[in-house]
Enzyme design. Structure first.
Site, short mmCIF file in Angstrom:
data_model
loop_
_atom_site.label_atom_id
_atom_site.label_comp_id
_atom_site.label_asym_id
_atom_site.label_seq_id
_atom_site.Cartn_x
_atom_site.Cartn_y
_atom_site.Cartn_z
N CYS A 61 0.79 -1.21 -0.09
CA CYS A 61 -0.02 -0.16 -0.03
C CYS A 61 0.83 1.24 0.06
CB CYS A 61 -1.06 0.08 1.11
SG CYS A 61 -0.19 0.37 2.97
N ASN A 371 14.18 -13.39 -6.85
CA ASN A 371 12.91 -13.70 -7.66
C ASN A 371 13.06 -15.20 -8.29
OD1 ASN A 371 10.55 -12.40 -9.35
ND2 ASN A 371 12.01 -13.43 -10.70
N GLU A 848 -18.64 2.02 11.25
CA GLU A 848 -20.06 2.60 12.15
C GLU A 848 -20.16 1.88 13.20
OE1 GLU A 848 -24.35 3.50 10.71
OE2 GLU A 848 -23.00 3.19 9.03
N ARG A 926 -32.62 0.14 2.30
CA ARG A 926 -32.31 1.20 1.43
C ARG A 926 -32.18 0.54 0.00
NH1 ARG A 926 -30.04 6.33 1.07
NH2 ARG A 926 -30.18 6.71 3.42
N GLU A 1307 -22.05 9.83 -0.35
CA GLU A 1307 -22.22 8.40 -0.74
C GLU A 1307 -23.05 8.38 -2.23
OE1 GLU A 1307 -24.04 5.62 2.56
OE2 GLU A 1307 -24.84 7.49 2.74
#
Length: 1375
Positions: A61, A371, A848, A926, A1307
């Site tokens: 990352c 490798n 959340e 939703r 959103e």
């Protein structure tokens, strides 16, 4: 034995050498260097430099990027290079200068231009990835002060960002490139920095208040490369004066031996044949971290001259095995530029693979020898080495031998012919001949920094002056347990002319020879087999073209096939951002509606922004690691923690009986446990290992004696360090009695495994509607789940206080929910628990509710031990235990007229909820509220089923079921258009809502702007001309096709649970006039705090700079709703407005009395008159409340509208696609902050692009998550941005339902990425027509390369039919 070896042996008894290195110019002498410690851990835990972040621990990352600098004595030059600190072993840093983000600039001291420009160009949202991106750019500039944009894009191949959508990062850094220097407003080619690099000229008809500039380059400090930090002079002296580089470092479990001569290395390898050889640690580091490998002896030969030598011989170039891939690439590139083209065919093939090999941070340290010796079956380079017949020199202390790299070199999975005492000394890469042609191919889910699905290298040599094959080598990776040669096929083709007959023979032979077991690891069996043929066909065409260039008489490649042989070369993205500028002349200092930089952006760019795990360690702090289930559904028979509790550093284990309060938990229903309950036994043994007795720690009712998913938290281990805790957690032994799991939606449907209730929304008369229809069509679609992949994983720090109090620092979107559930677990009232949230490194709904999974366990441990306890989940743990977006399966029946008008719809949605309810019911509601997307359907019924399965509970994710509901709608809309042979754009426009129509849930659409968005999008995208150009392109190209789609969205704004639509704020004015603002929302990068300060600034009438937000805390604003549902600016903004208006009213008499006074004068006057300068604000959204029973009431306060048009190009032979252009028009009302809102549109769009085209979660049939990190789970990277991106905020669209006429933006934009999906589907339609296939077809989401290729049915796919599903157990299943 020479002196160096004698020294090594002497030191073997004396412990470790001193490790000397420099960090940000400061000398570090480490006398106890641990071979298993990474640079990242040392920086963060030993030096307290927390700017460098942990994002994945596997080099995938880039959040941990730092720059290393080394003086090379043989070249007498400084070498600067970016590396992943999470993989760099501490012991490899002897005589190295480390530069971290803190070392190049700070807010307090002076910003470096790379820090300032990413911040001021709005390239930092949550900011967790920002230090890594800053350091990648910094390292580039240290090596090349005047880079090109292509250099910048290459530098960022190893960096990920989940928030911004990448565009502003590239735009900010374009100003440091040769393309981005100032042109004085002349608008030169590729754009002008004064319009952020977009170069779009305005039409004279356009409004004068339309702005395309989000930042002003005149604000940037100039970049002066002569002012960079110097290499430490002392380090230069130490390096030059170094007698011997031979080193030894001893740790608890491993010894690091660094020989300084080849002779010493060979003797050490002879003495320790089982030792692992480490150069870059890019493989071994991952084995130790994730595969629990222990290597007692590590040999580090990175600086032995012979292993780094590059020698040019008559036959080719010889590279020492320790040469890094970056260095090898530079040498080969120079050779290509200087040698005759016919000699460099092999070099070019290797360079083609290196372009897409990992990220630059990995290539900078990974060795070519590593490798080869890793012997990965999906190696990018080994097929090229094998096809080219490269020669390897192997050596031990008794001598050397040379072997050719062929199919005998790899003897089995990750095994080679090397003897234990042997080392790989070098590889010779040969020159090619005039009649020789070599190509290499790699197909992976994502083009940048991704492991391959299939790699191939092909090498053909012709008899001189002919097209007759003299020699042929076809090598494949990803088609067996080793890299293979297709020898049978090659033998059949020798002596044949290079033409159509050879092609047919090759394909049929390859289909026979290169097969795969249907259950093969990695899955995608039909796709992989097809790729072996498709890639050969690409090679066939490439060679035909090259033969014709040599004036050979061979078949001509048709012009329609030329694009199939082209190599991919990315174009630098260009972009336009358009918004309505706020008129000048407003109140002085009023910044509402202006593109203000994110409040924390500068701190984030310097590493000074504090995230939860950056909080300094407490004196007596402990670390916690989770113990989780390895079975999806099972009874726990026993838990043996004996070994774990006896391991170094371990303080205790925590199980369910340590919970003083309730073990029942959950955000809505208490249908989960904090810790799984069952019979826990401690096995006591004597010294011989014989078990003496079992001591049951507790027993409980049999109904609770089970785990219900892989990753179900059973217990935890608390220790003095993270490493000790994690090692001990892996040592806890659990015995299970496995039960039959339910994993997939289809299994749940068969077993009728559903949560209640089953929701229905119905309006009109379905029977009448279907009778009225001219056509009825049925279809189905599966939409895969999605991992949040916030860059900062879940983290909690719990600090016990007096009187049963507990203070928690949590990375959560829902401070109050964390407070309530922790209090419940501890058995104390909520007033004893304080939850504090400074900022999050991303959330997207994933924080959340699921943060409480961790915070409750950490709080229980801290309560038990009465000491601070911390836990930050590793990426693989986070993905395993926290759940993601719900996978959906939709079935529909749609009735429509000949015109394309839809008159009846019956749709059923099935979601994979997982092992608990969590928020699944609200997610499904939703989805049902968005089942028609933006289309008016008179007769409609939608039903929603929540599948109860043995997966980790799925949860909220940006869009919250809306994208899944709308995706199915767009699918049946596409089917309708295809079945009628009409243009999808016409059918969509015909069915669009108009002002005043009602939704299926009987809400009237007011202030309807979707038609305006649609028309503007058509115009800005040049839709009609684009469509004509694409049709022409598709007629002219057989193997690449382009597609176009325009897709609308209508997103309802409000929590569907009415009670959550409330917010509070607390505003203090201090006597010096400064203002402290607190509200109920949390900052996760979306700019909420910035907008709230803008609102307060407007209402109070004071400059932005006088207002400060410190944090979100449950002891300032209580009972807060989660920061979710896109409603946080609306709710908290209105609460802030309310509080500020109260204060303005209190100050009014003093302003009236002293109209010429300053803000400070009025505040002081009020204070001396004993006026309360603190106010609570509150807001609740009015007139909300929908009833499913009666299908009545207002579900939403208003709707946010948007339209996107996208164009793509697919490669029909591989399934790869390019995002060519996207135009987005978004109605966000009167934007509070255009920079933040455009950032949300672009970031949401890119996250949707991942959902619909790239990101795939793979589960085994037994419910094991197989994709647990960036190595196997791919989110969009820099290279996935549409080449041309236009974002326009709809002008003159005030919204009277929200704060200052704005609209929610978080959103709604995500679904617009469906335009990419349906553009891909449009391109596939063109490909299928070439094979004579017409009409609707099923394409599940995501539209991965595999699905695209398999849908483009042709003669190659027919040679590789799939196995019958019932005849094998698949590697992964569609959940």
């Amino acid at each position: 034995m020479n002196r160096t070896m004698a020294d090594t042996e002497t030191r073997a008894g004396a412990g470790s050498d001193q490790l000397i290195f420099f960090v940000n110019g400061k000398k570090i002498v480490e006398r106890n260097a641990d071979p298993e410690m990474t640079l990242l851990t040392y920086l963060r835990r030993k030096l307290g430099l927390t700017g460098t972040k942990l994002g994945c621990a596997e080099g995938g990352c880039g959040a941990c990027t730092v720059m290393l600098s080394r003086y090379q004595t043989h070249t007498q030059k400084l070498h600067h290079y970016a590396v992943n600190a999470c993989l760099a072993p501490l012991c490899s840093l002897h005589l190295v200068a480390v530069t971290t983000v803190e070392g190049i600039g700070s807010v307090a001291r002076k910003l470096h231009p790379v820090q300032e420009r990413i911040a001021r160009s709005h390239g930092s949202q949550c900011g967790f990835c920002t230090p890594g991106i800053v350091m990648s750019m910094y390292a580039l500039l240290r090596n090349n002060p005047t880079p090109k944009m292509a250099d910048v894009e290459q530098a960022f191949q190893g960096n990920l960002c989940r928030c911004t959508g990448y565009r502003p990062i590239l735009e900010g850094y374009k100003t440091l490139t040769v393309e981005g220097g100032c042109c004085g407003g002349r608008g030169r080619e590729n754009g002008c920095c004064m319009t952020n690099g977009n170069g779009e000229e305005k039409n004279s008809e356009e409004e004068t208040d339309e702005s395309t500039s989000l930042f002003n380059t005149a604000d940037f400090a100039p970049y002066d490369p002569t002012q960079e930090v110097i290499f430490p002079p002392e380090l230069m002296s130490l390096t030059k004066g170094q007698r011997s580089a031979s080193l030894r470092f001893k740790g608890d479990r491993a010894t690091w031996l660094q020989p300084d001569s080849l002779d010493e290395f060979l003797h050490l390898k002879w003495k320790h044949p089982e030792a692992r050889v480490v150069v870059g640690n890019t493989e071994v580091g991952i084995e130790v971290k994730f595969k629990n490998m222990v290597y007692p002896v590590i040999l580090a030969p990175a600086f032995i001259p012979e292993l780094n030598a590059v020698t040019h011989t008559e036959d080719g170039v010889v590279f020492g095995a320790a040469c890094t891939l970056s260095h090898m690439g530079e040498v080969l590139q120079r050779a290509v530029e200087t040698l005759p083209p016919h000699q460099t065919e092999v070099f070019l093939a290797i360079l083609e693979q290196l372009r897409w090999f990992a990220g630059l941070q990995i290539r900078n340290v990974a060795a070519v020898g590593g490798n080869i010796m890793t012997a990965s079956p999906i190696s990018d380079l080994n097929p090229v080495f094998m096809a080219a017949g490269c020669k390897l020199t192997l050596m031990d202390k008794d001598g050397a031998r040379v072997v050719q790299m062929d199919d005998g070199f790899f003897t089995g999975y990750r095994k080679t012919i090397l003897r234990p005492q042997e080392i790989l000394l070098s590889i010779e890469i040969p020159y090619s001949q005039k009649t020789q042609f070599v190509s290499a191919f790699k197909q992976s889910p994502r083009r940048e920094d991704d492991i391959s699905i299939v790699t191939a290298a092909m090498n053909v040599t012709f008899a001189p002056g002919t097209d007759v094959v003299e020699d042929l080598r076809l090598s494949y990776g990803g088609m067996a347990a080793t890299t293979i040669l297709a020898k049978k096929t090659a033998n059949r083709l020798r002596g044949r002319h290079w033409g159509e007959e050879l092609l047919q023979e090759a394909c049929s032979s390859l289909a026979e020879e290169v097969t795969l077991d249907p259950s093969a690891p990695g899955g995608m069996v039909m796709y992989r087999r097809t790729l072996t043929l498709s890639l050969f066909y690409k090679f066939y065409l490439t060679v035909l073209q090259k033969l014709r260039k040599q004036d050979m008489t061979v078949e001509e490649v048709g012009s329609d096939c030329l694009s199939a042989a082209e190599l991919f070369h990315p174009e630098t993205p260009s972009s336009v951002q358009i918004y309505q500028a706020v008129p000048e002349g407003g109140a002085q200092g009023d910044v509402l509606g202006r593109p203000i930089m994110h409040l924390s952006a500068l701190k984030q760019a310097t590493g000074e922004a504090v995230y939860c795990d950056d909080v300094p360690l407490y004196e007596n702090e402990l670390y916690l690691a989770l113990v989780t289930s390895s079975k999806a559904h099972a009874h726990i028979l026993s838990i043996d923690a004996t070994e774990a509790e006896s391991m170094p550093g371990v303080v205790c284990c925590v199980f369910a009986d340590d919970i003083p309060g309730s073990n029942a938990t959950g955000p809505v229903e208490y249908d989960e446990t904090i810790l799984a309950t069952g019979q826990v036994c401690f096995c006591l043994s004597d010294r011989s290992g014989k078990t003496l007795r079992f001591m049951p720690r507790f027993t409980i009712f049999p109904s609770f004696l089970q785990v219900t998913c892989v990753g179900h938290i059973i217990g935890a281990v608390v220790a003095n360090t993270q490493l000790h805790a994690q090692r001990a957690a892996k040592a806890v032994r659990i015995q299970y009695e496995e039960l039959q799991p339910v994993i997939t939606i289809q299994e749940a449907i068969s077993a009728q495994s559903f949560y209640q209730p089953i929701r229905t929304i119905q309006r009109g008369d379905l029977e009448v509607g279907f009778k009225q229809a001219d056509h009825i069509l049925e279809g189905e679609m599966h939409i895969g789940g999605q991992e949040h992949f916030y860059l900062e994983t879940n983290v909690t720090l719990a600090v016990p206080r007096e009187d049963g109090e507990m203070e928690l620092f949590v990375s959560t979107q829902s401070a109050s929910k964390s407070q309530v559930l922790v209090a419940k677990a501890l058995g104390v009232p909520a007033n004893r628990v304080v939850v504090r949230v400074k900022r999050m490194g991303g959330g997207f709904g994933g924080k959340e509710t699921r943060t409480t999974v961790l915070s409750t366990v950490v709080a229980v441990a801290a309560n038990k031990l009465k000491r601070p306890v911390r836990c930050m989940l590793d990426r693989d743990e986070d993905m395993l235990v926290t759940g993601g977006r719900h996978p959906f399966y939709g079935k529909y029946k749609v009735g429509f007229l000949n015109s394309g008008k839809v008159v009846a719809l019956d749709v059923s949605y099935y979601s994979n909820a997982g092992n608990s309810m969590d928020l699944s019911l609200s997610v499904m509601e939703r989805a049902l509220f968005h089942m028609e997307n933006s289309y008016s359907v008179a007769n409609v019924r939608g039903r929603g089923f929540l599948c109860r399965t043995n997966l980790t509970s799925n949860t909220a994710f940006r869009g919250f079921g809306g994208p899944q509901g709308m995706m199915v709608a767009e699918n049946w809309m596409t089917d309708v258009a295809q079945s009628l042979g009409k243009c999808a754009e016409e059918v969509r426009r015909l069915n669009l809502y108009v002002q005043g129509e009602s939704t299926p849930y009987n809400q009237v659409l007011e202030q309807f702007t979707l038609d305006r968005c649609w028309d503007e999008c058509l115009t800005r995208s040049g839709y009609q001309q684009r469509r004509a150009d694409i049709d022409l392109y598709n007629r002219q190209n057989r193997w690449t096709k382009r597609g176009l789609a325009i897709v609308p969205t209508k997103f309802g704004i409000s929590f569907t649970a009415v009670f959550l639509n409330q917010a509070g704020a607390l505003v203090h004015i201090y006597t010096d006039g400064s203002v402290l603002l607190t509200h109920g929302g949390t900052e996760m990068g979306q700019g909420l705090h910035t907008k709230m300060v803008q609102v307060a600034s407007r209402v109070l009438g004071i400059p932005f700079s006088k207002i400060h937000i410190s944090e979100t805390s449950t002891n300032t604003v209580p009972n807060t709703s989660p920061t979710a549902a896109s409603a946080s600016s609306d709710l908290n903004g209105a609460a802030v407005q309310n509080a500020c208006e109260i204060l303005v009213k209190r100050l009014e008499p003093y302003k009236t009395k002293n109209p010429k006074g300053s803000w400070e004068d009025w505040v002081k006057a009020a204070y001396f008159n004993r006026v309360n300068l603190s106010a609570n604000g509150f807001y609740k959204t009015p007139d909300l409340g929908y009833d499913f029973e009666t299908n009545s009431g207002r579900a939403f306060n208003y709707f946010t509208y948007g339209v996107a048009c996208s164009e793509v190009e697919i490669d029909c032979l591989t399934g790869a696609h390019k995002n060519l252009s996207t135009t987005i028009v978004m109605d966000v009302g009167h934007s509070l902050n255009p920079a933040i809102d455009i950032g949300q549109v672009e970031g949401g769009f890119m996250q949707g692009l991942g959902l619909f085209t790239l990101e795939e979660l793979h589960y085994s049939p037994r419910g094991v998550l197989l994709t647990r990190g960036p190595g196997s789970y791919k989110i969009p990277a820099f290279g996935d941005i549409p080449t041309k991106l236009t974002v326009s905020l709809l002008r003159d669209a005030p919204n009277d339902k929200a704060i200052f006429a704005s609209k929610a933006v978080g959103e709604p934009p995500l679904f617009l990425a469906a335009s990419i999906f349906y553009a891909i589907k449009d391109a596939i339609v063109a490909a299928r027509l070439e094979s004579g296939i017409n009409g609707p077809f099923r394409l599940d989401s995501p539209a991965s390369a595999e699905r695209i290729r398999n849908a483009c049915s042709d003669r190659f796919t027919k040679l590789c039919p799939p196995a019958e599903p019932s005849t094998f157990i698949p590697w992964s299943v569609q959940v």
